[in-house]
Structure formats: C-alpha cells, structure tokens
Design a protein around this motif. Structure first.
Motif, PDB file in Angstrom:
ATOM      1  N   LEU A 148      13.709  67.156  34.193  1.00 50.47           N
ATOM      2  CA  LEU A 148      12.784  67.689  33.197  1.00 50.47           C
ATOM      3  C   LEU A 148      11.389  67.114  33.406  1.00 50.47           C
ATOM      4  CD1 LEU A 148      14.817  67.314  29.841  1.00 50.47           C
ATOM      5  CD2 LEU A 148      15.081  69.017  31.645  1.00 50.47           C
ATOM      6  N   HIS A 149      10.383  67.979  33.206  1.00 48.71           N
ATOM      7  CA  HIS A 149       9.022  67.461  33.074  1.00 48.71           C
ATOM      8  C   HIS A 149       8.939  66.762  31.714  1.00 48.71           C
ATOM      9  CE1 HIS A 149       7.426  69.753  36.466  1.00 48.71           C
ATOM     10  NE2 HIS A 149       8.042  70.826  36.008  1.00 48.71           N
ATOM     11  N   LEU A 150       8.098  65.738  31.620  1.00 51.59           N
ATOM     12  CA  LEU A 150       7.927  65.047  30.341  1.00 51.59           C
ATOM     13  C   LEU A 150       7.597  66.041  29.226  1.00 51.59           C
ATOM     14  CD1 LEU A 150       7.543  62.540  28.547  1.00 51.59           C
ATOM     15  CD2 LEU A 150       5.165  62.438  29.347  1.00 51.59           C
ATOM     16  N   ALA A 151       6.672  66.976  29.509  1.00 49.67           N
ATOM     17  CA  ALA A 151       6.248  67.925  28.468  1.00 49.67           C
ATOM     18  C   ALA A 151       7.407  68.832  28.035  1.00 49.67           C
ATOM     19  CB  ALA A 151       5.081  68.764  28.963  1.00 49.67           C
ATOM     20  N   GLN A 152       8.372  69.073  28.940  1.00 52.92           N
ATOM     21  CA  GLN A 152       9.534  69.893  28.557  1.00 52.92           C
ATOM     22  C   GLN A 152      10.443  69.139  27.592  1.00 52.92           C
ATOM     23  OE1 GLN A 152      10.982  70.756  32.540  1.00 52.92           O
ATOM     24  NE2 GLN A 152      10.445  72.930  32.318  1.00 52.92           N
ATOM     25  N   LEU A 153      10.656  67.851  27.868  1.00 56.87           N
ATOM     26  CA  LEU A 153      11.504  67.054  26.973  1.00 56.87           C
ATOM     27  C   LEU A 153      10.867  66.966  25.585  1.00 56.87           C
ATOM     28  CD1 LEU A 153      14.004  65.062  26.734  1.00 56.87           C
ATOM     29  CD2 LEU A 153      12.329  63.240  27.049  1.00 56.87           C
ATOM     30  N   LEU A 154       9.557  66.643  25.573  1.00 55.93           N
ATOM     31  CA  LEU A 154       8.859  66.538  24.288  1.00 55.93           C
ATOM     32  C   LEU A 154       8.884  67.886  23.575  1.00 55.93           C
ATOM     33  CD1 LEU A 154       5.662  64.511  25.357  1.00 55.93           C
ATOM     34  CD2 LEU A 154       7.871  63.623  24.589  1.00 55.93           C
ATOM     35  N   GLY A 155       8.692  68.955  24.361  1.00 65.46           N
ATOM     36  CA  GLY A 155       8.672  70.301  23.792  1.00 65.46           C
ATOM     37  C   GLY A 155      10.011  70.660  23.164  1.00 65.46           C
ATOM     38  N   ALA A 156      11.102  70.335  23.861  1.00 69.54           N
ATOM     39  CA  ALA A 156      12.433  70.647  23.321  1.00 69.54           C
ATOM     40  C   ALA A 156      12.627  69.931  21.982  1.00 69.54           C
ATOM     41  CB  ALA A 156      13.512  70.242  24.315  1.00 69.54           C
ATOM     42  N   ALA A 157      12.215  68.671  21.910  1.00 72.48           N
ATOM     43  CA  ALA A 157      12.387  67.907  20.666  1.00 72.48           C
ATOM     44  C   ALA A 157      11.477  68.424  19.557  1.00 72.48           C
ATOM     45  CB  ALA A 157      12.102  66.424  20.928  1.00 72.48           C
ATOM     46  N   ALA A 158      10.349  69.035  19.967  1.00 78.01           N
ATOM     47  CA  ALA A 158       9.409  69.546  18.960  1.00 78.01           C
ATOM     48  C   ALA A 158       9.698  71.005  18.611  1.00 78.01           C
ATOM     49  CB  ALA A 158       7.978  69.390  19.467  1.00 78.01           C
ATOM     50  N   GLY A 159      10.758  71.546  19.190  1.00 76.02           N
ATOM     51  CA  GLY A 159      11.148  72.901  18.830  1.00 76.02           C
ATOM     52  C   GLY A 159      10.382  74.000  19.546  1.00 76.02           C
TER      53      GLY A 159
END
Lengths: 361, 303
Positions: B260-271
């Motif tokens: 995962l790209h960092l922004a993808q992980l953060l994005g998944a957690a942020a909905g």
C-alpha cells in the motif's frame, strides 16, 4: 570521591572528581572458525560517567573476561581500528559516550561489523576491505610525465574538491551496512569508491580516464543503490555516497567529450542518460524509454511478459503520447546554457614550468 | 500542518503510480488542506541526473522551488522519498550559500525563468500527518478502524538517511509509520529490514543486485505475519509491488504481499472510496481477506 580500582582508568585519577556509573552491555561472542555458535553475553561494569563504549569493553576485558576480542589503538577516532556495531549500526567504539544509554535505561547490543567475515568476537577480517581499496589504485599516477623539479601548484579550491574524501580513516563503518554489498559481496563499496574519487578528483593525477573506465564496470559505481547507510555511518564526514555520485559526474564529463563514448557503455550510465534526455524532451521521466535504452533492445525483448504484467495494472504510460510538463521550453534553454558553461575536461595541476609560462617570465 | 501546500507529486505519481496521486488528493480533502498544483514543474533531477549532471539537477530543483514559492505556500509537499531528499538537498545548498543562490538565479534569469529567493521548505506527507496537529487532524478523520489488519511498515532509504538532510526522526529506530498504522486501528508489524533498501534505483542496470536487496523485506514481512506492507515512497512501492514475483523466483518461495501507498492506508481509514484509492492499479492484487480488513466496501461510518 569515588575510588577507582580499575587500572586502565588510573590516568583519569586525580584529574577531576570522577563520577561512576554502571553500564550493561550485551556482547556477541564467537570463537572463530572452530566455533559454530554465535551467542550473546551480558556484562555489567562500573566506569566513569564520561566513559565511551571502548572504555566499557576495556573494563569488561579487565574485570570479567580476558578472552573478549576486539580491536583498538588510538582511542581518539583517528586510527580507525575500533569499528563495530552498536544496536545494529556501525560506530567507532571510542567515539560513543555511554552516558545517554545509561540515562535511558537501555542495554546496548554490541556485535562485529557487517559485510566482513568475523574472526573472533568483535574482530572482523579486513582482508576483503583492503583488497577493494587496493583495487582502485590508491596512489597518484603521474607516470606519463617526468616528475616536476619542484612541487606541484594546487590551488586551495582544487584541494577543497577532494578534502572530504581525504578524511577517510578506513575504519569500515560505511561498508558494514552497505545494502548493495549484502546483495553483491564483490561490489567495490563505499570506502574504496570514496578513495577512488580522492584520486580521480586530484588535479595532479593523470590516469582519470582509465580509472573511470575501471570503475564503470561490473561491481563498480553503478552497483550503488543509494541507500545512504554509508553517509549515515561514516564517523569522519566523508559522505562516501556523495563521492560515488561525483564519480558518476566525472564519467559523464570525461565520457562524452571528443565524441568518445567508451566510458558510457555501462547500463547504469545509459540509465542516467535516458533520465537526462527525458527531462529535456518532456520534463518528466519517460518510463517506457528506460528499459530498451538501458538494457538494450534484446534485453527488452526478454522483458515483454513482465512489461505486459505491468501494462495490465495500468503502469505503462502510452509511449506515443508521453506526459509533458507545461513550459518545457524553459528547461531546454536551461540545459543548453548549462552545457555551454560546463568545462569539458578536468582541470589539471600546474607544473612549476607552467606557472613560469603563465606569468610570462 | 499548513492549510495550503505547493503540491509536487513528482514523476511516478504523475505517470505509472497515478493511484498515489488520486489517494493523496482524497486524503488531503479529508484533512481539509489545500493542494496547489504547479503545472510547469519537471522531474526534480533526482538520483540519476543528480549523479550524472549535478549542476543541471540543482537548477531543475531551483526552478521547482521557485514555482512553489510563487504559489504563496510556505511548504512544498512531496509524496516521494527521492524527491524529498533531492529537493531538500538542493534547497539547503541554495538557502545556506548566497553566492550559489545568486549564480543559479543569474542562470535562470538568462533563460527567462523566474528566480528563487530561498523561502520554501520541503516536507513529506508522512511528516505532516504523523506528528503535531497534523496527526491530531488525521486521528479525527480516521473514522474506519482497520482492526485486524497486520501492517508491515517499510520506510525506504531517502526519508531517513542522511539524517543531517532529513532529520525528522531517528533513522535507525523510526516510528512515524507505526504511529499512523496504530491510529488507523491496525497492528504494526516489526521486522529488521523496514529501514533497508528496496533496490529500485538499480533494478534496471543491476537487476540481480537489486532483487537480492528486495527479497529481504518481503521475506521478513511475510515471516512476521503481515497482511500488507505500507510505504511512503512510490519507488519502493513499484519495486515491492511490480518486482515481487521476480524476487519470489530468486528467493525460491512464493510471495503474495500487497503493497500500500501511505496515502492509500490513510485513505482507507478515513473512508475514501475504493474507486479513488485504485488498488486495481497494483500488480500484486489485494486478496478478499485484505479487502475486508481494509473495509473497502463498507459504508462510511457516520460520526
């Protein structure tokens, strides 16, 4: 005042009131070729609060186990003998104060340097290291010309160009965590390449092109993966990775003049060339041109199944419609200007007779 | 954290890693920060150009920094380790050496390029969201807990070393990614190779050496029981993701490790919606189990 009963520390006695602290160390032990078992022993020693890691090892050897093996000599970060790993990172044992670890309540782990065979405990076999340093011909080559009658004239800024590389004490700390050397043990590595630049960049040396040709082959400068562990570890500020980059720049300067391309045959150099051409043409890297131009059309043919796999994931940009930055004409003008400014040959040291001529005497 | 950033996606997020760009824009919207585009920027001159033509690299970087300055933002935001190190290195040189700044500006002027006054800082997305008010802001938007997801952080080299040019955290014991993984409700997995090299810079010129380096993190993360790996660098991503099967061939064992790209992980957690995170653009696909743990198709929790 605390009493000192540790003999090797008596030189400190009376100099000032010595405060003592307890240091615990987890030390890797290994008995050499006969001993297949690497194990850790934990020792606790009482040393002055100013003690370095090397002082602590001396105390262990004096008080606990005389068989502990490690190298040391100058005790002042000059001789390069006491390179070893502290918590996985190479350091000079004589340069690391232990007080912060004690204050943090942390027990450090001490182990031999990496990328070199272990002889015993913390002692590594430096033969592979010296072999690589010798391979870059670490001496001035002026053999084509008779030596000058008096000294060379080297301007301060010419000496400045190789001053960092001249600081190397050949301790091996940069080599210890070199990631490329872990994958390719024959890689010349950061210490030898920094040494190589110390001579390539020396205006008195006359062997620049041959040196660069050798360094551009297998296990040479293009093996470096730019992990920057060497810059991080070097205790003397040599920044070996930067020296490797300078060898790349010299390759481009010496390799492109007079239409001679002999220095530019390495895949690493070709890869760099595509990068430069890409920014010139469109501002961005042209990924689709990288593969065939780096490894050649035949190599690229073999990579077709791999490329298709990438294409399925949308990772291959359309080569017919490359991404182009706005206003890229600016970059073209910039490139042309800088190329006009770049000297085509390395500067040379002035021989005394040149100085006389230049002065018109 | 700033309210506005001069946004510099770099080559990879503009080309083969477009999912990183779309995910970064989406998480920035969630964090309510403005990303200002700079349409005329080029490659930062990283790596190869820096090595082969150092003066050209310095000028390319100065041109980018000058454009960032003209947006009025104080910080250039990068989402690539290599851009981060190279732009910071050029910036430091220009900011600390007035004679060098004057020489570079003189050259830029000669070819009608706006000059740079030295007033921009270069920072990576990881640094902005893993500490201070940026971290608090992320925690407040991380509405979907990724509980049960075991994430192996992979830092990559040029966001850690050399510390004198980067200096955000201890290069040998970093913890920013772990902090974010925990904030996502997921579990960080520890393994020694998380601070090592992915081999990408030499994967074309020296594939055997590069793969020898790449095997190590994949092997250790797999053995430590990670479901996925996360990285703040698109070059590490490409290496770990696209070259994974070649690494498996070298290691003589299968790897099936989604990256995962960092922004993808953060994005998944942020909905952020799965269509924006674009995991289908990865060579190593997500398993159904990982998709479930990333809660990609859950309706967004209302808070």
């Amino acid at each position: 005042m605390a009493t000192i009963d540790n003999e090797h520390l008596t030189t400190l006695k009376g100099a000032y009131d010595v405060q003592l602290m307890e240091v615990s160390l987890r030390v890797q032990r290994f008995g050499g070729e006969e001993d297949s078992r690497r194990r850790y022993e934990t020792y606790t020693v009482e040393v002055p609060t100013t003690a370095t890691l090397l002082d602590c090892l001396d105390a262990v050897k004096d008080k606990h186990d005389g068989s502990l093996a490690y190298r040391k000599s100058c005790r002042m970060a000059v001789c390069g003998s006491c390179g070893m790993r502290l918590d996985g990172g190479a350091v000079l044992a004589c340069k690391v104060p232990m007080r912060p670890y004690v204050d943090a309540g942390h027990v450090v782990t001490v182990a031999p340097m990496g990328n070199l065979p272990v002889v015993k405990d913390l002692v590594v076999d430096m033969q592979p290291f010296w072999h690589k340093v010798r391979a870059v011909k670490p001496w001035l080559d002026t053999s084509d010309e008779a030596p000058p009658q008096t000294e060379w004239r080297v301007a301060p800024e010419q000496q400045e160009a190789i001053s960092k590389e001249s600081l190397c004490i050949m301790c091996g700390c940069c080599v210890s965590e070199c990631n490329s050397m872990e994958a390719d043990p024959d890689f010349l590595g950061p210490a030898a390449l920094a040494k190589a630049y110390r001579f390539v960049g020396d205006v008195r040396d006359l062997d620049t092109r041959d040196r660069l040709r050798d360094l551009n082959g297998a296990h040479g400068i293009w093996d470096c993966t730019r992990c920057y562990f060497c810059n991080q570890r070097c205790p003397k500020g040599v920044d070996p990775r930067d020296a490797i980059a300078k060898l790349g720049a010299e390759t481009f300067r010496e390799g492109l003049h007079d239409g001679i391309q002999t220095l530019m045959t390495d895949e690493g150099a070709r890869h760099a060339k595509v990068f430069i051409e890409s920014t010139y043409k469109g501002g961005y890297l042209r990924e689709t041109e990288l593969v065939p131009k780096t490894i050649g059309p035949l190599g690229a043919l073999k990579e077709i199944p791999f490329a298709l796999q990438l294409a399925r994931a949308g990772k291959v940009p359309n080569p017919l419609m490359p991404h182009k930055a706005k206003d890229n004409a600016e970059v073209k003008r910039l490139w042309k200007l800088l190329e006009q400014q770049t000297p085509r040959h390395q500067e040379r040291a002035l021989r005394p007779e040149d100085v006389t001529t230049a002065k018109g005497v | 954290m700033q309210e506005r950033y001069a946004y510099y996606p770099g080559c990879l997020a503009s080309l083969s890693q477009k999912e990183l760009d779309s995910s970064t824009r989406a998480i920035s919207a969630k964090l309510e920060i403005e990303l200002i585009d700079m349409p005329s920027v080029t490659c930062c001159g990283a790596g190869d150009i820096h090595e082969a033509k150092p003066d050209y690299y310095l000028h390319l970087s100065a041109r980018i920094l000058a454009q960032a300055e003209r947006t009025g933002a104080e910080v250039l935001l990068t989402i690539c380790n290599v851009c981060c190190l190279n732009l910071r290195q050029a910036n430091k040189k220009l900011q600390s050496d007035p004679a060098e700044l004057a020489r570079v500006n003189d050259n830029l002027m000669q070819v009608d390029i706006p000059t740079y006054s030295g007033g921009v800082e270069v920072r990576h997305l990881l640094w902005e969201v893993s500490a201070g008010d940026g971290f608090e802001r992320f925690r407040s938007v991380a509405v979907r807990s990724l509980e049960g997801l075991r994430v192996a952080p992979f830092y990559g080299c040029q966001i850690l070393r050399p510390a004198k040019l980067l200096g955000f955290e201890d290069p040998d014991r970093p913890e920013s990614l772990e902090r974010l993984i925990t904030a996502c409700g997921a579990e960080p997995i520890d393994y020694p190779a998380k601070v090592k090299c992915c081999g990408f810079p030499i994967v074309l010129a020296r594939e055997d050496v590069a793969l020898g380096e790449l095997v190590q993190p994949l092997q250790e993360a797999t053995d430590a029981g990670a479901d996925v790996m996360v990285t703040p660098c698109p070059l590490c991503h490409l290496s770990l993701d696209a070259w994974q099967q070649k690494a498996a061939n070298l290691a003589g064992r299968p790897f099936q490790m989604p990256i995962l790209h960092l922004a993808q992980l953060l994005g998944a957690a942020a909905g952020v919606e799965a269509d924006t995170l674009r995991f289908r653009r990865h060579v190593t696909r997500l398993s159904e189990d990982v998709k479930d743990k990333l809660r990609l198709y859950d309706p967004v929790a209302r808070v």
